[in-house]
Design a protein around this motif. Structure first.
Motif, PDB file in Angstrom:
ATOM      1  N   ALA A   1      19.345 -24.410 -55.895  1.00 47.16           N
ATOM      2  CA  ALA A   1      19.273 -25.482 -56.899  1.00 47.16           C
ATOM      3  C   ALA A   1      17.845 -25.947 -57.143  1.00 47.16           C
ATOM      4  O   ALA A   1      17.585 -26.638 -58.122  1.00 47.16           O
ATOM      5  CB  ALA A   1      20.135 -26.664 -56.452  1.00 47.16           C
TER       6      ALA A   1
ATOM      7  N   ILE B   1      25.290 -22.483 -58.816  1.00 51.61           N
ATOM      8  CA  ILE B   1      25.564 -23.898 -59.057  1.00 51.61           C
ATOM      9  C   ILE B   1      26.769 -24.313 -58.218  1.00 51.61           C
ATOM     10  O   ILE B   1      27.859 -23.780 -58.365  1.00 51.61           O
ATOM     11  CB  ILE B   1      25.841 -24.171 -60.556  1.00 51.61           C
ATOM     12  N   LEU B   2      26.537 -25.271 -57.332  1.00 52.33           N
ATOM     13  CA  LEU B   2      27.586 -25.752 -56.443  1.00 52.33           C
ATOM     14  C   LEU B   2      28.516 -26.671 -57.230  1.00 52.33           C
ATOM     15  O   LEU B   2      28.057 -27.616 -57.852  1.00 52.33           O
ATOM     16  CB  LEU B   2      26.912 -26.525 -55.315  1.00 52.33           C
ATOM     17  N   PRO B   3      29.827 -26.419 -57.212  1.00 54.92           N
ATOM     18  CA  PRO B   3      30.733 -27.288 -57.980  1.00 54.92           C
ATOM     19  C   PRO B   3      30.985 -28.604 -57.240  1.00 54.92           C
ATOM     20  O   PRO B   3      30.779 -28.702 -56.027  1.00 54.92           O
ATOM     21  CB  PRO B   3      32.020 -26.463 -58.045  1.00 54.92           C
TER      22      PRO B   3
ATOM     23  N   HIS C   1      20.935 -18.263 -59.968  1.00 55.23           N
ATOM     24  CA  HIS C   1      21.129 -19.699 -59.862  1.00 55.23           C
ATOM     25  C   HIS C   1      22.579 -19.981 -59.485  1.00 55.23           C
ATOM     26  O   HIS C   1      23.476 -19.860 -60.301  1.00 55.23           O
ATOM     27  CB  HIS C   1      20.788 -20.400 -61.183  1.00 55.23           C
TER      28      HIS C   1
END
Lengths: 339, 330
Positions: free
Chosen positions: A266, A282-284, A280
């Motif tokens: 991130a 992206i953590l939910p 990339h």
């Protein structure tokens, strides 16, 4: 570098540290309806001369840990050991000595410096309170010397905090922290509020002081690029627990825990060509409430690797490589070669 | 391509106790339809003041727009009366601020705040506006949007509030959104979620985006073009890759050398820019960066350098920009 990560006696040790805050309901008759597990079983050591980074997002417990170390909070269980002794057992003189040896630098020098005090009083106060210097001229001389060490002109000695820039105020905060020649300095987001060009100056100053005075830092921060730059070892926290602990370069080059991997992914790197090539991830979702943490591994609801085992099993902080631990049951355990 | 937004020689002055200062000193930059433009600089560089001037949100007094033009789709926003500028805000240009808790009204429900602009600018009925609000919340990734309409800002997390702000900014389908430090107050994984969402939506809907930030990493990841500001002026402009690979201004070089990088090991050299940013009330003579500049010459204190081209689509305001660009001075 003066650090020796294999030094036998750690300067600071956290042993299964827990700090739970009760959640109370009711106006007159209060009853406890739950616990916020701000820090939930953290064990760490910090060797003399070493800089340990403590990273994680809001609410992960990093600032509560710093408050426990500074004796501003009493742990619910576990212990903080300084130079081998439990700080909870200190009597008054021992506490006074402890407070001389452990200092802190905070994020916002505007709110941590008394606006009604001049620089001379701010930096000189610890010397007087702890009885290190008593006559006024000796205090003033020592303050001038401390300002000089921190890159400030002695002319600033009569200024008030509002008459200085953010960078100058942070230097004053550092001069005050150094006044009693401490062994350990807790840097709690110490460079987070500063502009880029000033931040670099303060990072350099902290590094120079570390070498000059053989200081040990606990560096708490959320800017992982800064943490990588300054820290020898890094501990990553999530929801009150340690999820990964390693030598800094190893952690940043080969993160093992899925949370650490997502966290590093991130952070953008200031180079468009690298950014175009980078994955990339992206953590939910968001960090769950620490008053009602998920079962099993606290990270499982957001984890790309999680399965049913992760909902049941609380992972231990296991060895995953040389000087490298991570708390995840999905990581392949390497066969360690004898050291 | 003709510019969607063109700021020309904007001057914004503020009256202070210690005298008048120029927060924006002949600022010019432009934004083409659908592109992502970054405005990067430190505190007091004038990046936010310029953005606020576009929507005429500078408090007067103490502030005053003292000169220049702001052309949006060909018409000068500075010449509009109050009624006309209100039609631009929200309808033609959306705005996203740093702290959603202070830019959302704490005593109005999310639904009320979202539908207000749509009913005003798009002439929707209450039911139509509610339906559109639900669609927008879904689009920005908010679960259970129907019940969220009844929620108040303090019920939502910082990341959720910023998603609501994005939904509101997009609600009237503006061709331009200005985002002022949109993720500075957020945690890093939430920051990545929000920026990725903004980029995807703007690309998909063809909305141009101005990102105002101090974070050089965010600029590198998201911007097509970059404007670097210092002491109230744009001192360098160009395509993002160009600016990072061949900076043409010593201040930009200094900034790039002072950021610690995640991809560099511990103890990598950090070369801070010496000194402090200038006091806008009493700017140094000539180039405002000259007292902190490692390559300044005697002439730099005599005159203010203007933006000159150093390469295609790349300008720098430095008398030695050619040599800086070619790396001949390091």
């Amino acid at each position: 570098m003066t650090a020796d990560p294999h030094h036998p006696a750690p300067l600071l040790e956290l042993r299964d540290l827990r700090k739970h805050f009760p959640v109370r309901r009711g106006a007159l008759i209060q009853r406890t309806v739950g616990q916020v597990r701000a820090v939930d079983g953290v064990s760490l050591t910090l060797s003399r001369g070493e800089t340990l980074g403590l990273v994680g997002e809001s609410g992960c417990g990093k600032s509560t840990i710093s408050r426990c170390i500074l004796k501003l909070e009493d742990p619910t269980s576990g212990a903080v050991l300084f130079d081998g002794s439990d700080i909870a057992t200190f009597d008054k003189p021992q506490t006074a000595a402890f407070r001389r040896r452990v200092q802190a630098i905070f994020q916002d020098p505007f709110s941590s410096l008394n606006p009604r005090m001049k620089v001379e009083e701010i930096v000189g106060e610890p010397l007087i309170v702890h009885g290190v210097e008593s006559d006024r001229s000796a205090v003033a001389a020592r303050v001038r010397q401390l300002l000089d060490v921190c890159g400030l002109s002695a002319r600033l000695i009569d200024r008030y905090p509002h008459e200085m820039s953010g960078g100058q105020r942070q230097r004053v905060g550092i001069a005050r922290a150094l006044a009693l020649r401490p062994d350990l300095i807790i840097c709690d987001e110490a460079v987070s509020a500063l502009d880029v060009s000033i931040q670099a100056q303060i990072i350099r100053l902290l590094e120079d002081l570390r070498d000059e005075f053989d200081l040990t830092y606990l560096f708490i921060g959320h800017d992982l690029s800064v943490v990588r730059h300054i820290c020898h070892r890094v501990a990553v926290m999530y929801l009150g627990k340690l999820v990964e602990l390693s030598d800094s370069d190893r952690l940043f080059d080969a993160p093992q825990h899925p949370y650490t991997q997502a966290l590093l992914s991130a952070v953008p790197v200031p180079d468009p060509e690298i950014e175009q090539r980078r994955q990339h991830q992206i953590l939910p979702g968001e960090v769950p409430s620490p008053s009602n943490p998920p079962s099993g591994c606290v990270f499982h609801p957001r984890c790309p690797l999680a399965d049913e085992d992760c909902q049941r099993t609380v992972p231990d902080l296991d060895v995953v490589g040389p000087d490298h631990r991570a708390a995840c049951i999905k990581i392949d355990r390497p066969v360690l070669e004898p050291a | 391509m003709t510019a969607l937004l063109e700021i020309k020689d904007l001057v914004v002055e503020f009256a202070t106790e210690s005298g008048s200062l120029r927060a924006a000193n002949a600022v010019s930059y432009d934004v083409s339809p659908g592109e992502i433009v970054a405005v990067v600089g430190e505190s007091g560089s004038g990046k936010s003041v310029t953005a606020l001037s576009v929507l005429r949100l500078i408090p007067e007094p103490p502030g005053r727009i003292a000169g220049g033009e702001i052309l949006f789709q060909g018409s000068d926003l500075l010449a509009l009366d109050d009624e006309a500028i209100r039609r631009v805000r929200g309808k033609s240009i959306g705005m996203i601020f740093q702290e959603p808790m202070t830019s959302l009204n704490p005593v109005l429900s999310i639904g009320r705040q979202m539908t207000e602009a749509m009913r005003l600018h798009l002439g929707l009925s209450a039911a139509q506006a509610d339906q559109r609000a639900v669609d927008l919340l879904k689009m920005v990734g908010i679960a259970d949007p129907e019940s969220r309409l009844k929620a108040y800002p303090h019920h939502l997390s910082g990341g959720m509030r910023q998603r609501v702000m994005i939904a509101m900014a997009l609600s009237c389908e503006p061709p331009l959104i200005i985002a002022d430090e949109p993720t500075t107050a957020l945690d890093v994984t939430i920051q990545a979620q929000i920026l990725e969402l903004m980029k995807d939506l703007c690309r998909r809907l063809g909305v141009a985006l101005v990102i105002i930030t101090h974070n050089l990493g965010i600029v590198a990841r998201y911007a097509d073009r970059v404007n670097v500001m210092y002491a109230g002026s744009v001192i360098e402009r160009g395509p993002a890759q160009e600016i990072y690979r061949h900076p043409g201004h010593p201040y930009t070089v200094g900034l790039l050398n002072s950021v610690p990088r995640l991809d560099r090991p511990r103890g990598s050299p950090l070369e801070p820019i010496p000194g402090n940013p200038p006091d806008l009330v009493s700017l140094p003579p000539g180039c405002p960066f000259q007292p902190r500049c490692g390559v300044a010459t005697a002439g730099c204190a005599d005159a203010l350098p203007g933006l000159e081209a150093v390469a295609a689509q790349h300008w720098s305001a430095c008398f030695r920009s050619r040599q800086v660009y070619e790396g001949a001075l390091t």
